[in-house]
Design an enzyme around this catalytic site. Structure first.
Site, PDB file in Angstrom:
ATOM      1  N   CYS A   1       2.266   2.475  11.502  1.00  0.00           N
ATOM      2  CA  CYS A   1       2.689   1.150  11.042  1.00  0.00           C
ATOM      3  C   CYS A   1       4.033   1.179  10.284  1.00  0.00           C
ATOM      4  CB  CYS A   1       1.536   0.706  10.137  1.00  0.00           C
ATOM      5  SG  CYS A   1       1.688  -0.781   9.240  1.00  0.00           S
TER       6      CYS A   1
ATOM      7  N   CYS B   1       0.868  -1.183   0.000  1.00  0.00           N
ATOM      8  CA  CYS B   1       0.000   0.000   0.000  1.00  0.00           C
ATOM      9  C   CYS B   1       0.906   1.235   0.000  1.00  0.00           C
ATOM     10  CB  CYS B   1      -0.914  -0.005   1.220  1.00  0.00           C
ATOM     11  SG  CYS B   1      -1.859  -1.545   1.343  1.00  0.00           S
TER      12      CYS B   1
ATOM     13  N   CYS C   1       1.870   3.383   3.215  1.00  0.00           N
ATOM     14  CA  CYS C   1       2.206   2.657   4.437  1.00  0.00           C
ATOM     15  C   CYS C   1       3.714   2.408   4.517  1.00  0.00           C
ATOM     16  CB  CYS C   1       1.441   1.333   4.456  1.00  0.00           C
ATOM     17  SG  CYS C   1       1.953   0.200   5.752  1.00  0.00           S
TER      18      CYS C   1
HETATM   19  N1  SAH Z   1      -2.241  -5.090   6.919  1.00  0.00           N
HETATM   20  C1  SAH Z   1      -3.397  -4.795   7.700  1.00  0.00           C
HETATM   21  C2  SAH Z   1      -3.089  -4.410   9.124  1.00  0.00           C
HETATM   22  C3  SAH Z   1      -1.915  -3.524   9.387  1.00  0.00           C
HETATM   23  S1  SAH Z   1      -2.054  -1.859   8.885  1.00  0.00           S
HETATM   24  C4  SAH Z   1      -4.220  -3.723   7.003  1.00  0.00           C
HETATM   25  O1  SAH Z   1      -3.725  -3.118   6.064  1.00  0.00           O
HETATM   26  O2  SAH Z   1      -5.356  -3.528   7.389  1.00  0.00           O
HETATM   27  C5  SAH Z   1      -3.253  -1.174  10.026  1.00  0.00           C
HETATM   28  C6  SAH Z   1      -4.003   0.027   9.485  1.00  0.00           C
HETATM   29  O3  SAH Z   1      -3.107   1.161   9.373  1.00  0.00           O
HETATM   30  C7  SAH Z   1      -4.587  -0.182   8.091  1.00  0.00           C
HETATM   31  O4  SAH Z   1      -5.899   0.309   8.038  1.00  0.00           O
HETATM   32  C8  SAH Z   1      -3.658   0.630   7.231  1.00  0.00           C
HETATM   33  O5  SAH Z   1      -4.262   0.995   6.024  1.00  0.00           O
HETATM   34  C9  SAH Z   1      -3.351   1.799   8.139  1.00  0.00           C
HETATM   35  N2  SAH Z   1      -2.193   2.590   7.768  1.00  0.00           N
HETATM   36  C10 SAH Z   1      -1.032   2.171   7.225  1.00  0.00           C
HETATM   37  N3  SAH Z   1      -0.198   3.210   7.030  1.00  0.00           N
HETATM   38  C11 SAH Z   1      -0.838   4.320   7.469  1.00  0.00           C
HETATM   39  C12 SAH Z   1      -0.502   5.706   7.525  1.00  0.00           C
HETATM   40  N4  SAH Z   1       0.651   6.138   7.087  1.00  0.00           N
HETATM   41  N5  SAH Z   1      -1.434   6.557   8.033  1.00  0.00           N
HETATM   42  C13 SAH Z   1      -2.616   6.106   8.482  1.00  0.00           C
HETATM   43  N6  SAH Z   1      -2.993   4.816   8.455  1.00  0.00           N
HETATM   44  C14 SAH Z   1      -2.117   3.926   7.939  1.00  0.00           C
HETATM   45 FE1  SF4 Z   2      -0.973  -2.416   3.260  1.00  0.00          FE
HETATM   46 FE2  SF4 Z   2       0.687  -1.696   5.226  1.00  0.00          FE
HETATM   47 FE3  SF4 Z   2      -1.467  -3.225   5.772  1.00  0.00          FE
HETATM   48 FE4  SF4 Z   2       0.600  -4.214   4.402  1.00  0.00          FE
HETATM   49  S1  SF4 Z   2       0.648  -3.482   6.529  1.00  0.00           S
HETATM   50  S2  SF4 Z   2      -1.522  -4.458   3.894  1.00  0.00           S
HETATM   51  S3  SF4 Z   2       1.253  -2.462   3.181  1.00  0.00           S
HETATM   52  S4  SF4 Z   2      -1.444  -1.110   5.039  1.00  0.00           S
END
Ligand code: SAH
Ligand code: SF4
Length: 347
Positions: free
Chosen positions: A333, A115, A118
């Site tokens: 994260c 993503c 992230c």
């Molecule tokens: N992989 C799973 C769980 C870990 S991430 C998932 O994607 O749902 C947990 C949450 O943090 C997810 O909703 C993700 O989209 C969000 N997230 C990741 N990076 C972020 C960021 N920079 N700012 C805000 N939310 C973020």
């Molecule tokens: Fe996407 Fe980050 Fe969740 Fe992995 S941990 S699925 S890259 S938001």
């Protein structure tokens, strides 16, 4: 060295027999580990000295080695752990009012889903974590809290990695959280980027564990640009699986929405989201974006968030804006690992 947190009670009894110790000590040790939550053998005062010594020589209480630690002004604490093979993972403890202590734990080192906003997605996939490695992150917080008379009450799988990509280990860790730390299923949340087969499988498990789905966009081509997984399981298929989950479990489903300025915070986008979710038993958690080095955009403003919420209300879709925690300590994260790696870069 044997990791005691990785053993079942029977395996612990077996180990004691091998060490020439009576099997009944297994229950005593188990009690010290999970009920009293002590972090060393010296504290296990009803064990004879020689038993403690043998345990200290042959076993250890956990395998995660603390590599960095930061405490935020708001009380959030973030930890970076080194695993025995050198992989780095993060977990976060968020104290809330009314005695709630929430641990946010990782299910993988890195993540394969990429993503774009992230920090974990930006670093790529390292490996799956074992159930013991997932569980131990919560165990350590529970232990530290017990030492000051407090209790770990909630666990969210929102650290590094995609728990449904590491399905069996994540669910085995959930089982340990419930049975060893006494955390109720309703106080555990698994967050997924939207792996459709696993959402359906999870619905069939008959667990009370909460499910959160990272949606972030209500339009297919735009969601695919942010979350590449959308090309594999587009929104219509994802929503079918979410509806299946709600029907099968009779539980509310949560959607996560990282609010990004100029990207998904407009009234038009709120209308698309409202149409998509209207009538579904759900809740939208809006989290202003935590800016990361590999992504240029920033968080939505308070004014845009207000408009977004007001628009969703027109569709009777429940939504709340969550405060960003630990923003001063890179508690998003994957962000602490990135910060520490940057700081240790040669040259
Ligand atoms: N992989 C799973 C769980 C870990 S991430 C998932 O994607 O749902 C947990 C949450 O943090 C997810 O909703 C993700 O989209 C969000 N997230 C990741 N990076 C972020 C960021 N920079 N700012 C805000 N939310 C973020
Ligand atoms: Fe996407 Fe980050 Fe969740 Fe992995 S941990 S699925 S890259 S938001």
């Amino acid at each position: 060295m044997i990791n005691l947190y990785a053993l079942t009670l029977d395996e612990l009894a077996e180990l004691l027999a091998e060490l020439g110790e009576p099997r009944f000590r297994a229950r005593q040790i188990w009690d010290w580990m999970y009920a009293k939550r002590v972090g060393n053998f010296e504290a296990m005062t009803n064990l004879p000295r020689h038993t403690r010594r043998k345990l200290g020589e042959a076993t250890r209480l956990g395998e995660l080695e603390m590599a960095a630690r930061r405490q935020s002004k708001d009380g959030t604490e973030k930890r970076l752990y080194r695993l025995p093979d050198g992989q780095l993972i993060e977990s976060v403890l968020m104290p809330y009012d009314n005695n709630r202590q929430t641990a946010c734990i990782s299910s993988q080192a890195g993540c394969a889903f990429g993503c774009v906003f992230c920090a974990t997605g930006q670093m790529g996939f390292g490996r799956h974590l074992s159930a013991a490695e997932i569980f131990e992150q919560a165990m350590i917080f529970a232990r530290d809290l017990a030492a000051r008379g407090e209790r770990l009450s909630n666990v969210v799988f929102m650290g590094m990695g995609e728990p449904f990509h590491n399905y069996d280990a994540s669910l085995a860790a959930v089982d340990k959280l419930m049975n060893r730390l006494g955390i109720g299923a309703r106080h555990i949340t698994i967050s997924t980027v939207g792996l459709v087969p696993q959402i359906r499988r999870f619905a069939d498990e008959g667990l009370q564990v909460k499910l959160a789905v990272s949606l972030h966009k209500a339009d297919d081509s735009e969601r695919s640009a942010l979350l590449p997984v959308n090309r594999r399981w587009p929104i219509a298929e994802l929503m079918d699986a979410c509806r299946y989950y709600v029907e099968r479990t009779k539980r509310r489903i949560t959607f996560e929405w990282a609010a990004i300025a100029g990207e998904n915070d407009t009234v038009a986008e709120a209308r698309r989201l409202g149409r998509l979710l209207a009538g579904l038993h759900c809740h939208v958690n809006i989290i202003p974006l935590n800016p990361t080095g590999g992504y240029a955009r920033g968080p939505a403003t308070a004014l845009e968030l207000e408009r977004f919420l007001a628009t969703l209300r027109q569709y009777d879709v429940n939504a709340t804006v969550r405060v960003r925690r630990g923003i001063d300590i890179e508690a998003g994260c994957g962000q602490l690992k990135t910060a520490v790696m940057e700081a240790h870069k040669p040259g």
